[in-house]
Motif scaffolding. Structure first.
Motif, mmCIF file in Angstrom:
data_model
loop_
_atom_site.group_PDB
_atom_site.id
_atom_site.type_symbol
_atom_site.label_atom_id
_atom_site.label_comp_id
_atom_site.label_asym_id
_atom_site.label_seq_id
_atom_site.Cartn_x
_atom_site.Cartn_y
_atom_site.Cartn_z
ATOM 1 N N PRO A 66 0.798 -1.229 0.000
ATOM 2 C CA PRO A 66 0.000 0.000 0.000
ATOM 3 C C PRO A 66 0.827 1.275 0.000
ATOM 4 O O PRO A 66 0.316 2.344 -0.342
ATOM 5 N N ASP A 67 2.105 1.180 0.368
ATOM 6 C CA ASP A 67 2.920 2.383 0.505
ATOM 7 C C ASP A 67 4.282 2.293 -0.187
ATOM 8 O O ASP A 67 5.163 3.118 0.045
ATOM 9 N N GLY A 68 4.483 1.288 -1.028
ATOM 10 C CA GLY A 68 5.761 1.153 -1.722
ATOM 11 C C GLY A 68 6.923 0.883 -0.790
ATOM 12 O O GLY A 68 8.038 1.363 -1.023
ATOM 13 N N SER A 69 6.697 0.086 0.242
ATOM 14 C CA SER A 69 7.721 -0.116 1.271
ATOM 15 C C SER A 69 8.380 -1.489 1.186
ATOM 16 O O SER A 69 7.806 -2.454 0.680
ATOM 17 N N VAL A 70 9.600 -1.544 1.728
ATOM 18 C CA VAL A 70 10.393 -2.772 1.782
ATOM 19 C C VAL A 70 10.864 -2.983 3.215
ATOM 20 O O VAL A 70 11.272 -2.024 3.885
ATOM 21 N N LEU A 71 10.798 -4.207 3.702
ATOM 22 C CA LEU A 71 11.362 -4.572 5.003
ATOM 23 C C LEU A 71 12.532 -5.515 4.781
ATOM 24 O O LEU A 71 12.377 -6.586 4.200
ATOM 25 N N VAL A 72 13.720 -5.105 5.230
ATOM 26 C CA VAL A 72 14.928 -5.921 5.123
ATOM 27 C C VAL A 72 15.241 -6.499 6.498
ATOM 28 O O VAL A 72 15.367 -5.758 7.474
ATOM 29 N N PHE A 73 15.364 -7.819 6.580
ATOM 30 C CA PHE A 73 15.703 -8.478 7.834
ATOM 31 C C PHE A 73 17.084 -9.098 7.737
ATOM 32 O O PHE A 73 17.404 -9.793 6.757
ATOM 33 N N ILE A 74 17.918 -8.872 8.758
ATOM 34 C CA ILE A 74 19.283 -9.399 8.810
ATOM 35 C C ILE A 74 19.423 -10.200 10.104
ATOM 36 O O ILE A 74 19.360 -9.636 11.197
ATOM 37 N N HIS A 75 19.583 -11.490 9.979
ATOM 38 C CA HIS A 75 19.613 -12.368 11.147
ATOM 39 C C HIS A 75 20.928 -12.236 11.917
ATOM 40 O O HIS A 75 21.855 -11.553 11.488
ATOM 41 N N GLY A 76 20.997 -12.938 13.036
ATOM 42 C CA GLY A 76 22.164 -12.846 13.903
ATOM 43 C C GLY A 76 23.084 -14.053 13.847
ATOM 44 O O GLY A 76 23.000 -14.906 12.948
ATOM 45 N N PHE A 77 23.963 -14.130 14.833
ATOM 46 C CA PHE A 77 24.941 -15.200 14.980
ATOM 47 C C PHE A 77 24.255 -16.556 15.105
ATOM 48 O O PHE A 77 23.167 -16.668 15.653
ATOM 49 N N ASN A 78 24.921 -17.593 14.574
ATOM 50 C CA ASN A 78 24.517 -18.963 14.820
ATOM 51 C C ASN A 78 23.173 -19.310 14.196
ATOM 52 O O ASN A 78 22.365 -19.991 14.803
ATOM 53 N N ASN A 79 22.933 -18.816 12.999
ATOM 54 C CA ASN A 79 21.689 -19.130 12.294
ATOM 55 C C ASN A 79 21.981 -19.879 11.009
ATOM 56 O O ASN A 79 22.745 -19.399 10.161
ATOM 57 N N ARG A 80 21.361 -21.014 10.844
ATOM 58 C CA ARG A 80 21.403 -21.704 9.574
ATOM 59 C C ARG A 80 20.406 -21.038 8.629
ATOM 60 O O ARG A 80 19.554 -20.258 9.035
ATOM 61 N N PHE A 81 20.510 -21.382 7.366
ATOM 62 C CA PHE A 81 19.664 -20.750 6.361
ATOM 63 C C PHE A 81 18.190 -20.920 6.684
ATOM 64 O O PHE A 81 17.409 -19.960 6.675
ATOM 65 N N GLU A 82 17.793 -22.145 6.993
ATOM 66 C CA GLU A 82 16.376 -22.404 7.249
ATOM 67 C C GLU A 82 15.882 -21.707 8.511
ATOM 68 O O GLU A 82 14.704 -21.331 8.611
ATOM 69 N N ASP A 83 16.770 -21.518 9.498
ATOM 70 C CA ASP A 83 16.393 -20.784 10.705
ATOM 71 C C ASP A 83 15.946 -19.373 10.352
ATOM 72 O O ASP A 83 14.919 -18.882 10.815
ATOM 73 N N ALA A 84 16.770 -18.709 9.554
ATOM 74 C CA ALA A 84 16.504 -17.322 9.190
ATOM 75 C C ALA A 84 15.233 -17.201 8.358
ATOM 76 O O ALA A 84 14.430 -16.274 8.552
ATOM 77 N N VAL A 85 15.025 -18.133 7.437
ATOM 78 C CA VAL A 85 13.841 -18.089 6.565
ATOM 79 C C VAL A 85 12.561 -18.210 7.383
ATOM 80 O O VAL A 85 11.640 -17.391 7.258
#
Length: 381
Positions: free
Chosen positions: A84-103
């Motif tokens: 509705p507002d042309g917005s993007v949310l970028v998430f950056i995970h932390g230490f000790n995360n596997r790919f599937e954890d972050a997803v």
């Protein structure tokens, strides 16, 4: 969600990316199904109990497609237009995360916060091991240029009207360094970068003060989530020369109170909030109110971790002093068999042994005679 990563594509069937560093960034389009609220509490990831996942009760990966950079740009353009507002949310995970954890964690945050922004997950090479703190930290440095490139693209894309950034733990170092680089290169940060939410940041408080100065007077609205009983950050403080970590300060004490006020940084103190996270490092992932606050902050302008730590992991931490479980140390590999007894410990054990032995990497040997891009279950090891 759009995936942007500096991880290496995995050669293990069913695993999309591993914890090693790729020469160039990669992209993917993933769709995650989330079960109804009647079978899942807000703030929780309903990890699959068996494979294939049952979407009625568990998180499930519906689609996972590799994208080239042009396809990633098309994805972003199409999904931004749907907001509705042309917005993007970028998430950056932390230490000790596997790919599937972050997803799965990012999927949970987007869903529970009610945010309508186009979701972009930036996932950097983390080995998902308690003992890989140094490797993970250097991996954030390795990813700085790639993240700045993404930020620069979002800043120049006329369809993107607003950008919010949510970072957790060590991911805050990556986010702040990339923003700092961008500000120095461009002379300032773009106005469309509205909100930066710093969750339990594993960042030297003195370095953070300098990073803010380097960003210039025009910088996003920072919201800082702190908890003075964060055990992971307490250990990190000892590792880094007994200098306070930003995510564990008392915001009411000098000199922090004045510095925060001078830079107009909002603070959410989670010290008194109880959670099931034994490390107290990702409290607000388990609090519906805090997750909704994140959504409100974005609308007005990703525990971001899990506590899947097995009994063996707890013993390891106690005996080695490596209390750096700043993220999910178990993680369910999307196509791996489901364990029966103490699943978390068994999944982590090989990684811990490899780390203790000083192995060069923690991934499984590459399968032979397999398609390296899209491996199938029929390939032979």
């Amino acid at each position: 969600m759009l995936i942007a990563t500096t991880r290496t594509r995995s050669t293990v069937p069913g695993e999309m990316f591993n914890g090693e560093r790729a020469r160039t960034p990669a992209f993917a389009d993933m769709t995650i199904s989330i079960p109804p609220s009647k079978v899942r509490k807000e703030g929780e990831v309903a990890w699959p109990k068996r494979l294939p996942s049952n979407p009625a009760t568990d998180f499930a990966t519906i689609r996972a497609d590799d994208l080239n950079i042009d396809e990633a740009k098309k994805w972003l353009s199409a999904n931004v237009r749907r907001t509705p507002d042309g917005s993007v949310l970028v998430f950056i995970h932390g230490f000790n995360n596997r790919f599937e954890d972050a997803v799965y964690r990012f999927a949970q945050i987007v869903h529970d916060s009610g945010v309508h922004s186009a979701p972009v997950l930036v996932t950097w090479p983390s080995r998902g091991s308690l003992l890989a703190y140094g490797y993970d930290r250097e991996s954030t440095n390795y990813t700085r240029n790639a993240l700045e490139t993404l930020f620069q693209y979002l800043a120049k894309d006329p369809e993107v009207k607003e950008v919010s950034i949510l970072a957790h733990s060590m991911g805050n170092w990556l986010a702040l360094e990339s923003l700092r680089q961008m500000a120095i290169r461009n002379g300032r940060l773009p106005e469309k970068f509205k909100n930066v939410m710093l969750a339990a940041p594993d960042v030297d408080v003195d370095v953070f003060s300098q990073q803010i100065v380097d960003m210039g007077k025009q910088h996003p609205q920072f919201t800082l989530f702190v908890s003075r009983d964060d055990k992971a950050l307490a250990f990190s403080r000892r590792v880094w020369g007994d200098v306070s970590r930003l995510g564990a300060i008392d915001p009411e004490q000098a000199p922090y109170k004045k510095d925060l006020e001078d830079n107009k940084i909002m603070v959410v103190d989670l010290t008194k909030i109880k959670s099931g996270d034994s490390m107290n490092h990702g409290k607000f992932a388990e609090s519906p109110e805090i997750v909704q606050l994140i959504g409100q902050r974005i609308s007005e302008g990703q525990t971001l971790t899990d506590s899947h730590v097995g009994l063996g992991d707890q013993i390891l931490v106690a005996t080695t002093g490596a209390a750096t479980a700043a993220g999910n140390v178990a993680g369910l590999v999307l196509a791996a068999p489901v364990a029966v007894v103490d699943q978390d410990t068994r999944e982590n054990y090989a990684t811990h042994v490899g780390s203790l032995a000083g192995a060069g990497h923690t991934q499984s040997p590459a399968p032979k005679n397999c398609d390296q891009t899209r491996p199938t279950p029929s390939c032979k090891h």
